[in-house]
Design a protein around this motif. Structure first.
Motif, PDB file in Angstrom:
ATOM      1  N   HIS A 207     -10.191  27.470  69.846  1.00  0.00           N
ATOM      2  CA  HIS A 207      -9.958  28.848  69.422  1.00  0.00           C
ATOM      3  C   HIS A 207      -9.230  28.936  68.082  1.00  0.00           C
ATOM      4  CE1 HIS A 207     -11.062  29.771  73.559  1.00  0.00           C
ATOM      5  NE2 HIS A 207     -11.163  31.027  73.214  1.00  0.00           N
ATOM      6  N   LEU A 208      -8.661  27.827  67.625  1.00  0.00           N
ATOM      7  CA  LEU A 208      -7.919  27.860  66.368  1.00  0.00           C
ATOM      8  C   LEU A 208      -8.810  28.257  65.196  1.00  0.00           C
ATOM      9  CD1 LEU A 208      -5.586  24.744  66.619  1.00  0.00           C
ATOM     10  CD2 LEU A 208      -4.889  27.128  66.438  1.00  0.00           C
ATOM     11  N   PHE A 210     -10.737  30.534  64.960  1.00  0.00           N
ATOM     12  CA  PHE A 210     -10.880  31.984  64.827  1.00  0.00           C
ATOM     13  C   PHE A 210      -9.549  32.668  64.510  1.00  0.00           C
ATOM     14  CE2 PHE A 210     -15.084  31.399  66.110  1.00  0.00           C
ATOM     15  CZ  PHE A 210     -15.104  30.531  67.178  1.00  0.00           C
ATOM     16  N   ILE A 211      -8.494  31.868  64.336  1.00  0.00           N
ATOM     17  CA  ILE A 211      -7.192  32.439  63.972  1.00  0.00           C
ATOM     18  C   ILE A 211      -7.002  32.228  62.483  1.00  0.00           C
ATOM     19  CG2 ILE A 211      -4.699  32.339  64.337  1.00  0.00           C
ATOM     20  CD1 ILE A 211      -5.248  31.298  67.140  1.00  0.00           C
TER      21      ILE A 211
END
Lengths: 248, 288
Positions: A207-208, A210-211
């Protein structure tokens, strides 16, 4: 089988990988690829021979993590070298060498399997888990190379993604095996809790991307993930070294 | 205000923090479970609320992480639901012209996240509603099954051993227990080959008598845990006619089983499809 209990094949495999890597560094890549293929062939024969450690064919020792993982890892540079012998298949060979040496040092006998561990689900589980670990380690390696500027910034990401998919496959198969063997899809044991640890860690790491601003740090998480996988798996393997074994 | 809270709760940064918190809690739990195998093994045969109620006051230092894990997973479930809903709304609302394939490809990650929620719910159903019952299995003994009290009679129990001339002699390869129901229908049970009867799964299990006695006389938390997952010793029987091990029938009612298997299989298939199809879709910078 002629390789059963003959550990010289394993040591020869390690020698082939080391020689292959030396040739790779010396840019004699085609000969290096040839030695790599030889090493994989020898390792495959040695693995297969482990099936007869109990004097009767039992697949379990073939799928034992410390021995299966280096074989899974070897498929990565093998595919790269076969597709393009002059390509950069060398870095992952370092992983193959390291984990092959670890297997050469590991206890060679077979832990007598119980009836619950001879189900075909167990073999599918260990195969997919080892392949996932191999992909995670490859992802960590390319993550490290990207941090030091030797590889493209997000080149490691696809390795982690496919490792996560393989690991999810392992969890599905593992859940089925756990249920048919023990009556639970999840077992409150160190092994299963460790697997869940790894799965949630990589789910978070993926998920990183998308940060905003965190994309570059995900390479560090790929490295951390590999350390976690190593700790969880090899602490378990070390404990199993003390279990009663036959053959080998 | 509500919309602001909704968006904060669905923030992907929260997802990352919760996933890492779950990972850390599970890691901690694996350490506890590794050192107290017998204690946590009980949890595989009890509903989690019953087990925690028994142990949280007696050994809070060993079981605290389990309620914490459930709280984290509940928060993660809420966060995942909100985040996935927001994304679906963003995709469906101002839907640009494009192929249905491309749209479904964009929607797939959200479907995967909803399936993750299905899996969590399935596990919750298993942990809180499941029932596990063990009963000794001896030849000609009888077993009552389910609410209908269906009677099963044990007709025969046969062990198959590894070959005598192998290093695995005296070790059991497989056991077949044949049960007869009221309609005189034979039901064969083997290790890893359960039977499904009247909403229940029936499994074979085995335990060594001395370990069973130990567990009956001492609380699990007091047992110095040299017990581990290696049960090779359970399946050695040097004397075929005077076996040390006791065969057990495990009867399981698991309402979450099919929910979990459906969720896991669907997630697996969709993930593979998504990343393979990604090579076929044009990059537009808005994927994921």
């Amino acid at each position: 089988m002629f390789t059963t209990g003959v550990h010289a094949y394993l040591y020869l495999t390690v020698a082939c990988y080391i020689a292959s890597f030396i040739l790779y560094i010396l840019r004699v890549r085609r000969a290096g690829a040839g030695l790599l293929i030889t090493g994989v062939a020898l390792q495959s024969l040695y693995l297969l021979g482990r099936g007869w450690l109990g004097d009767v064919f039992i697949p379990n020792p073939i799928f034992e993590g410390p021995f299966l993982l280096p074989w899974c890892l070897s498929l990565i540079p093998l595919v790269q070298a076969i597709k393009e012998p002059d390509s950069n298949w060398g870095p992952t060979l370092v992983l193959v060498i390291v984990f092959s040496i670890l297997s050469a040092l590991y206890a060679k006998g077979m832990i007598p399997p119980t009836p619950k561990k001879t189900a075909v689900w167990s073999f599918l589980f260990f195969m997919s888990e080892s392949m996932a670990h191999a992909l995670f380690y490859a992802g960590a390696l390319y993550g490290f190379l990207s941090i030091i500027g030797k590889d493209q910034v997000n080149g490691f990401y696809s390795w982690i993604v496919w490792g996560f998919i393989a690991y999810t496959i392992a969890q599905v198969i593992g859940a089925v095996w756990c249920f048919v063997g023990w009556g639970n899809t999840f077992n409150w044991s160190a092994r299963h809790l460790g697997s869940a640890t790894i799965w949630t860690f990589y789910a978070g790491s993926l998920h990183l991307k998308f940060i905003p601003g965190w994309g570059k740090r995900s390479a560090a998480f790929a490295l951390a993930g590999a350390v976690l996988v190593f700790i969880m798996s090899y602490s378990s393997y070390l404990r199993e070294m003390s279990f009663l074994r036959v053959g080998g | 205000m509500i919309k602001r809270i909704w968006n904060i709760l669905g923030d992907i940064k929260i997802s990352f923090v919760l996933l890492m918190a779950a990972s850390a809690t599970l890691f901690t739990g694996s350490l506890y479970a590794g050192n107290h195998y017998s204690l946590f093994n009980e949890l595989n045969r009890l509903r989690v609320q019953d087990w925690v109620a028994d142990h949280i006051t007696l050994q809070p230092e060993m079981v605290w992480w389990i309620p914490v894990l459930f709280i984290i997973m509940a928060c993660l479930g809420a966060n995942t639901f909100i985040c996935a809903c927001n994304r679906v709304a963003a995709l469906i609302g101002p839907r640009k012209s494009g192929s249905g394939f491309h749209f479904f490809h964009l929607l797939t990650p959200s479907i995967i996240h909803f399936l993750f929620l299905v899996i969590i719910l399935g596990h919750l159903m298993t942990f809180t509603l499941g029932r596990w019952q063990t009963t000794p299995l001896k030849q000609q003994s009888r077993v009552e099954l389910g609410e209908k009290k269906q009677m099963l009679r044990v007709q025969s129990i046969r062990d198959i051993f590894f070959p005598e001339n192998s290093a695995m002699r005296d070790r059991i390869f497989q056991t077949t227990a044949t049960l007869i129901n009221a309609e005189e229908k034979e039901i064969d049970l083997q290790f890893t080959k359960p039977a499904f009867i009247d909403g229940h799964y029936l499994f074979l299990d085995k335990i060594k008598e001395r370990k069973k006695e130990k567990l009956e006389t001492e609380p699990a938390e007091n047992i110095q845990d040299d017990e581990n997952c290696n049960k090779a010793y359970v399946y050695i029987e040097k004397e075929r006619d005077k076996q040390e091990g006791e065969l057990l029938l495990l009867i399981v009612f698991d309402p979450g089983l099919y929910v979990i298997i459906f969720g896991l299989t669907s997630i697996m298939g969709l993930m593979i499809w998504y990343f393979v199809a990604q090579k076929m879709t044009p990059k537009n910078g808005k994927e994921g």
